[in-house]
Design a protein around this motif. Structure first.
Motif, short mmCIF file in Angstrom:
data_model
loop_
_atom_site.label_atom_id
_atom_site.label_comp_id
_atom_site.label_asym_id
_atom_site.label_seq_id
_atom_site.Cartn_x
_atom_site.Cartn_y
_atom_site.Cartn_z
N GLU A 38 -12.37 15.40 -13.71
CA GLU A 38 -13.05 14.14 -14.82
C GLU A 38 -12.34 12.35 -13.60
O GLU A 38 -13.23 11.76 -14.03
N ILE A 39 -11.06 12.90 -14.42
CA ILE A 39 -10.27 11.22 -13.98
C ILE A 39 -9.71 10.98 -12.23
O ILE A 39 -10.69 10.36 -11.66
N ALA A 40 -9.96 12.50 -11.96
CA ALA A 40 -10.09 11.78 -10.33
C ALA A 40 -11.21 11.13 -9.67
O ALA A 40 -11.24 10.91 -8.96
N ALA A 41 -12.12 12.16 -10.22
CA ALA A 41 -13.87 11.46 -10.03
C ALA A 41 -13.84 10.39 -10.05
O ALA A 41 -14.18 9.15 -9.16
N ARG A 42 -13.87 9.34 -11.47
CA ARG A 42 -13.91 8.20 -11.37
C ARG A 42 -12.37 7.23 -11.08
O ARG A 42 -12.88 6.38 -10.53
N VAL A 43 -11.28 8.22 -10.38
CA VAL A 43 -10.42 7.46 -9.82
C VAL A 43 -10.90 7.30 -8.57
O VAL A 43 -10.70 5.79 -7.60
N LEU A 46 -3.92 0.25 -1.67
CA LEU A 46 -3.47 -0.71 -2.63
C LEU A 46 -4.24 0.52 -3.79
O LEU A 46 -4.13 0.21 -4.74
N GLY A 47 -4.68 1.48 -3.58
CA GLY A 47 -4.85 2.41 -4.75
C GLY A 47 -3.91 2.73 -5.92
O GLY A 47 -4.55 2.16 -6.75
N PRO A 48 -3.12 2.83 -5.36
CA PRO A 48 -1.40 3.50 -5.74
C PRO A 48 -0.75 2.12 -6.96
O PRO A 48 -0.97 2.22 -7.92
N VAL A 49 -1.22 1.28 -6.31
CA VAL A 49 -0.73 -0.15 -6.92
C VAL A 49 -1.55 -0.92 -7.93
O VAL A 49 -0.68 -0.95 -9.35
N VAL A 109 -11.55 3.49 -6.73
CA VAL A 109 -10.59 3.00 -5.23
C VAL A 109 -12.01 2.60 -4.50
O VAL A 109 -11.48 1.67 -3.41
N ARG A 110 -12.55 3.43 -3.89
CA ARG A 110 -13.66 3.04 -2.91
C ARG A 110 -14.74 2.31 -3.35
O ARG A 110 -14.55 0.81 -2.25
N GLU A 111 -14.93 1.90 -4.41
CA GLU A 111 -16.00 0.49 -4.49
C GLU A 111 -15.77 -0.07 -4.50
O GLU A 111 -15.37 -1.82 -4.76
N THR A 112 -14.43 -0.74 -5.94
CA THR A 112 -13.84 -1.70 -6.55
C THR A 112 -12.64 -2.06 -5.39
O THR A 112 -12.01 -3.17 -5.02
#
Length: 390
Positions: A9-14, A82-85, A18-21
């Protein structure tokens, strides 16, 4: 305890975040040679907070998801450099938060860990030293930085090298040699006694603050800022290093997956010699090899995560995984560049950056050769012991 449903569930939101924002910021001019600027980091983290995704692998009570569940989340975070940051799961902060969560006392957690968990403070781990000083690199026993007691304080002197994120960090973890052995100290940053000589120009560019050469000149640290016990620094470093090696693998798996997606899209859109590139066997086979390598890397990561979740130190397993995954993902990134030709070596997509980042990953947290050497020594010991018992 593993909670795969919650992790998914968390991964789906992440993934969506990451892809959209996050991904649209990849072309932001504030992404420089030494990583994203502090202003960009702050903006991205504000967006993550609004999405309820700040430090998503750590629960509200401060406990961490299981390593296997963390892998699910961090692979998603890695879909953009940039996702992890943005999500506060990047190196070295992720490993430093893990270490403080395991070793720091309550007062230290409140002062140093809490602002890191909230994403308000970045951190740096001061261990590696300049080669020209004969200091510690892959061999931490060569540690040259010293700490001597002075009343209720310790005075630290030395030089450090390749210190990721030192420029702009607010929390420092400094390893120094004492009479009792290597010891870890917590320090507030910036500090006039910790001077950045220069930020190195390196092949990678995803980590805020880059990698610095640092001089530590008579840094006075109160005794209550010793992390754990005096003389136990190497032991505590191992608490951090095995899981941190694995989270590197998780994040870069996400990046390699994204590069593969971009290469696949290119191969079906681009035509040459009367057909899609993907229909040329030389190209199609490279993409097939990528799919195989990504699955192999995923399975290695999950296997090592299970070992750590069992309570084992996982030193050998994390070395094996780091070597295998770094090589597998570098091959994936290399094939992506090759499939895309001139576009692959340009900055028009993130493929060339992923290639550079994963090349550096083969050195981060111990070069491939050091891990193989350590494994070879273990094989020798085990084989000799088995022969003696035969």
């Amino acid at each position: 305890m593993n909670d795969p449903t919650r992790a998914e569930e968390i991964a789906a939101r992440v993934t969506a975040f990451v892809r959209e924002t996050v991904a649209p910021f990849e072309r932001d001019p504030r992404c420089g040679a030494h990583g994203p600027s502090e202003a960009l980091v702050s903006e991205l983290r504000d967006l993550a907070r609004r999405a309820g995704l700040m430090t998503p692998h750590i629960r509200e009570d401060g406990s961490h998801l299981a390593h296997r569940d963390t892998a699910t989340v961090l692979r998603a975070a890695g879909l953009s450099p940039l996702g992890p940051v943005a999500l506060n799961v990047a190196a070295p902060d992720e490993g430093n938060m893990f270490l403080l969560g395991k070793v720091a006392n309550e007062a230290q957690k409140a002062r140093f860990l809490a602002p890191m968990l909230s994403g308000d403070a970045r951190s740096a781990f001061f261990m590696t030293e300049p080669a020209e000083d004969g200091g510690a690199g892959s061999d931490p026993s060569m540690l040259q930085t010293t700490a001597r007691p002075d009343g209720n304080h310790w005075v630290i002197e030395g030089r450090k090298a390749f210190i990721t994120g030192a420029d702009g960090a607010k929390v420092g973890i400094v390893m120094a040699r004492t009479e009792q052995g290597a010891t870890l100290f917590l320090a507030d940053l910036p500090h006039p006694a910790i001077r950045i000589e220069r930020v190195l120009d390196t092949i990678d560019s995803s980590m805020p603050g880059g990698h610095s050469i640092v001089t530590i000149d008579k840094l006075r640290v109160p005794a209550d800022q010793i992390l754990g016990e005096v003389g136990k620094g190497f032991d505590y470093a191992q608490v951090r290093l095995a899981p941190a090696r694995l989270t590197h693998c998780m994040r870069w798996h996400g990046a390699a997956t994204r590069a593969h997606e971009i290469a696949c899209a290119y191969a079906v859109k681009r035509h040459a010699f009367g057909k899609m590139l993907v229909d040329h066997e030389g190209v199609g086979f490279m993409l097939a090899e990528n799919r195989i390598a990504l699955k192999q890397a995923e399975l290695m990561i999950d296997w090592c995560a299970d070992v750590l979740d069992s309570g084992a130190k996982g030193t050998t397993e994390s070395s094996m995984t780091k070597v295998a995954v770094a090589d597998l993902l570098f091959a994936v990134a290399d094939r992506c560049v090759q499939v895309m030709g001139g576009t692959g070596v340009s900055g028009d997509t993130i493929v060339e950056q992923v290639f550079r980042e994963i090349r550096a990953f083969r050195i981060y947290d111990g070069p491939t050769e050091v891990h193989k050497w350590s494994l070879a020594k273990k094989i020798k010991r085990e084989t000799l012991a088995a022969l003696e018992q035969a």
